[in-house]
Design an enzyme around this catalytic site. Structure first.
Site: not given
Length: 304
Positions: A94, A131, A186, A268
């Site tokens: 992101h 994030e 992530h 993650e």
């Protein structure tokens, strides 16, 4: 979170973030309940320079001062530099500037199996630590650890562009670098009570521009090494809500994996929407452990 679930955060964020963040996927990518929290295919940091402290973060500084000089060319591994001659691409998920560029990140790109949004905003903790800030901080720490071992490290972005890159470009950067391994960093945005980390592996996809046949096996090996070493370094456990306790999840809807021609996985690191996980993710000392675990996993994979 990778580009798959696009669920919008229900809780209001601090005034510094006057927008609704999209969890690692997008509203149009809603999946079954088990996947309702996953991260988006791309989440990084916008602007220039390194990411500054974000709301809710205890410390976002990257340890060790300036990043080491990049290794040039391929060289012979030594005891002190066991990863010399290897190229690792680190993809900070992101971009914090994405929320200012909704038109651009909502444009569809080809991911082989279909067309999907360029990118998403990513998720955040309840206190507003994004994030995107988390992934860039961990990626900087990871880069320093890998370069110390002699690896050439390529960051997919370094807060040096206003938004993106799109998921297809993220894959292309790893491919063009002829990376020995690519890890996309992530953090998830699942429901409170869902805890732990998981690694997303590429499924068998052969459609359009996507063909993961050659990378499925090595990507799984990379993922398994990451599960072992991430758990060891952080003391964390595989997710209790996905992967059936293995810490592994296989997906065919992520452009960053579908379009990759080199071994690649998504990690993650935890669930930002769970209070206990969020306390870890916002702690600088834990983020250093996370980076160490990722570096150890990559190292174990590359050393065979």
């Amino acid at each position: 979170m990778p580009n798959h679930h696009r669920k919008f955060l229900a809780l209001a964020l601090p005034l510094a973030l006057p927008f609704a963040l999209t969890a690692c996927g997008g509203a149009s990518d809603a999946s079954p309940v088990e996947r309702s929290s996953r991260t988006a295919d791309a989440k990084a940091t916008g602007g220039s320079g390194t990411a500054g402290a974000a709301p809710g973060a205890k410390d976002s500084a990257t340890p060790g001062g300036p990043a080491p000089t990049r290794s040039a060319g391929r060289s012979t591994p030594t005891a002190d530099r066991p990863l010399a001659g290897r190229t690792v691409v680190v993809d900070p998920g992101h971009n914090p500037g994405n929320f200012r560029h909704s038109t651009e990140i909502n444009k569809k790109v080809d991911i082989g199996t279909n067309r999907k949004e360029c990118d998403t905003t990513g998720t955040s903790t309840n206190a507003g630590y994004t994030e995107a800030a988390f992934t860039l901080d961990v990626s900087h720490r990871l880069r320093a650890l890998l370069e110390k071992q002699g690896a050439k490290v390529v960051l997919v972005h370094d807060a040096d562009r206003p938004y993106g890159p799109c998921v297809d470009e993220r894959a292309r950067i790893g491919n063009d670098a002829k990376a020995d391994a690519v890890v996309s960093v992530h953090a998830d945005g699942s429901a409170a009570g869902n805890r732990g980390f998981h690694v997303i592996l590429p499924a068998r996809v052969k459609d359009g521009a996507a063909d993961t046949s050659a990378i499925m096996a090595p990507s799984r090996t990379l993922g398994e090494k990451l599960v072992t070493h991430f758990s060891r370094a952080t003391g964390g456990k595989p997710a209790n809500y996905i992967g059936s306790g293995t810490g592994l999840d296989v997906r065919d809807d992520l452009g960053g994996l579908n379009l990759s021609t080199v071994p690649k996985v998504f990690l993650e690191c935890g669930n930002m929407r769970d209070g206990k996980d969020a306390a870890l993710l916002t702690d600088a000392s834990w983020r250093q452990k996370a980076a160490q675990g990722i570096a150890d996993g990559i190292g174990a994979y590359l050393k065979g």
